[in-house]
Design a protein around this motif. Structure first.
Motif, mmCIF file in Angstrom:
data_model
loop_
_atom_site.group_PDB
_atom_site.id
_atom_site.type_symbol
_atom_site.label_atom_id
_atom_site.label_comp_id
_atom_site.label_asym_id
_atom_site.label_seq_id
_atom_site.Cartn_x
_atom_site.Cartn_y
_atom_site.Cartn_z
ATOM 1 N N MET A 1 0.899 -0.925 -0.090
ATOM 2 C CA MET A 1 0.333 -0.011 -0.012
ATOM 3 C C MET A 1 0.718 1.287 -0.410
ATOM 4 S SD MET A 1 -3.317 -1.061 2.625
ATOM 5 C CE MET A 1 -2.806 -0.786 3.561
ATOM 6 N N ARG B 1 -4.895 -0.277 -3.982
ATOM 7 C CA ARG B 1 -6.101 0.554 -4.181
ATOM 8 C C ARG B 1 -7.044 -0.270 -3.670
ATOM 9 N NH1 ARG B 1 -4.276 4.889 -4.364
ATOM 10 N NH2 ARG B 1 -2.946 6.173 -5.404
ATOM 11 N N THR B 2 -7.304 -1.362 -3.975
ATOM 12 C CA THR B 2 -8.733 -2.475 -3.818
ATOM 13 C C THR B 2 -8.088 -3.853 -2.892
ATOM 14 O OG1 THR B 2 -8.578 -3.260 -5.463
ATOM 15 C CG2 THR B 2 -9.776 -1.875 -5.585
ATOM 16 N N LEU C 1 -7.331 -1.232 4.100
ATOM 17 C CA LEU C 1 -7.016 0.135 3.746
ATOM 18 C C LEU C 1 -7.783 0.887 3.604
ATOM 19 C CD1 LEU C 1 -7.769 -2.929 -0.058
ATOM 20 C CD2 LEU C 1 -6.290 -1.243 0.480
ATOM 21 N N GLY C 2 -8.399 0.859 4.535
ATOM 22 C CA GLY C 2 -9.989 2.297 5.241
ATOM 23 C C GLY C 2 -8.461 2.344 6.346
ATOM 24 N N GLN D 1 -5.057 2.801 5.880
ATOM 25 C CA GLN D 1 -4.275 3.343 4.932
ATOM 26 C C GLN D 1 -5.642 4.715 3.813
ATOM 27 O OE1 GLN D 1 -1.420 3.331 4.008
ATOM 28 N NE2 GLN D 1 -0.528 4.818 2.148
ATOM 29 N N ARG D 2 -6.625 5.401 3.532
ATOM 30 C CA ARG D 2 -7.681 6.118 2.781
ATOM 31 C C ARG D 2 -7.539 7.017 4.084
ATOM 32 N NH1 ARG D 2 -11.509 2.150 1.393
ATOM 33 N NH2 ARG D 2 -9.912 0.975 -0.232
ATOM 34 N N ASP D 3 -7.552 6.613 5.230
ATOM 35 C CA ASP D 3 -7.883 7.492 6.780
ATOM 36 C C ASP D 3 -6.395 8.370 6.419
ATOM 37 O OD1 ASP D 3 -10.815 7.087 6.597
ATOM 38 O OD2 ASP D 3 -9.967 5.284 8.898
ATOM 39 N N HIS E 1 -4.075 9.149 4.625
ATOM 40 C CA HIS E 1 -3.317 9.685 3.535
ATOM 41 C C HIS E 1 -4.507 9.974 2.303
ATOM 42 C CE1 HIS E 1 0.562 9.132 5.323
ATOM 43 N NE2 HIS E 1 0.022 7.634 5.025
ATOM 44 N N PRO E 2 -5.888 10.699 2.805
ATOM 45 C CA PRO E 2 -7.069 11.001 2.364
ATOM 46 C C PRO E 2 -6.798 11.504 0.635
ATOM 47 C CG PRO E 2 -7.269 12.568 4.098
ATOM 48 C CD PRO E 2 -5.997 11.919 4.328
ATOM 49 N N ALA E 3 -6.947 10.928 -0.445
ATOM 50 C CA ALA E 3 -6.924 10.975 -2.162
ATOM 51 C C ALA E 3 -6.359 12.824 -1.920
ATOM 52 C CB ALA E 3 -8.100 10.723 -2.684
#
Length: 69
Positions: free
Chosen positions: A18, A24-25, A50-51, A53-55, A57-59
Motif C-alpha cells: 500500500m 487501492r482495493t 485499506l480503510g 490507509q485512506r483515513d 492519507h486521503p486522496a
C-alpha cells in the motif's frame, strides 16, 4: 500479525504494498501479495487495512515529512 494464514501474508507485507501505491482495493492487495482464492477470512481484514490507509492519507493529500530539530 498474519492477515492471511493460507498464504502467510502479514500486515507488514500488505502495508508495504500500500505504501508503494500498488494497492487501492482488496483485489489489488491479493494480487500484489500473490494470494490465490482460499478460505476468504482475510478479506475483511484487508478491507480494514485499506480503510486505515485512506483515513491516514486521503486522496489528493501527501504525507508531510517530519522535521528533525
Amino acid at each position: 500479525m498474519y492477515v492471511c494464514v493460507c498464504h502467510a501474508v502479514t500486515e507488514d507485507d500488505v502495508r508495504g504494498h500500500m505504501a508503494r501505491g500498488a494497492c487501492r482495493t482488496v483485489r489489488d492487495v491479493k494480487a500484489a501479495c500473490g494470494m490465490k482464492p482460499g478460505c476468504g477470512s482475510c478479506t475483511r481484514r484487508l478491507a480494514c487495512l485499506l480503510g486505515e490507509q485512506r483515513d491516514e492519507h486521503p486522496a489528493g493529500s501527501e504525507p508531510v515529512p517530519a522535521v528533525a530539530g
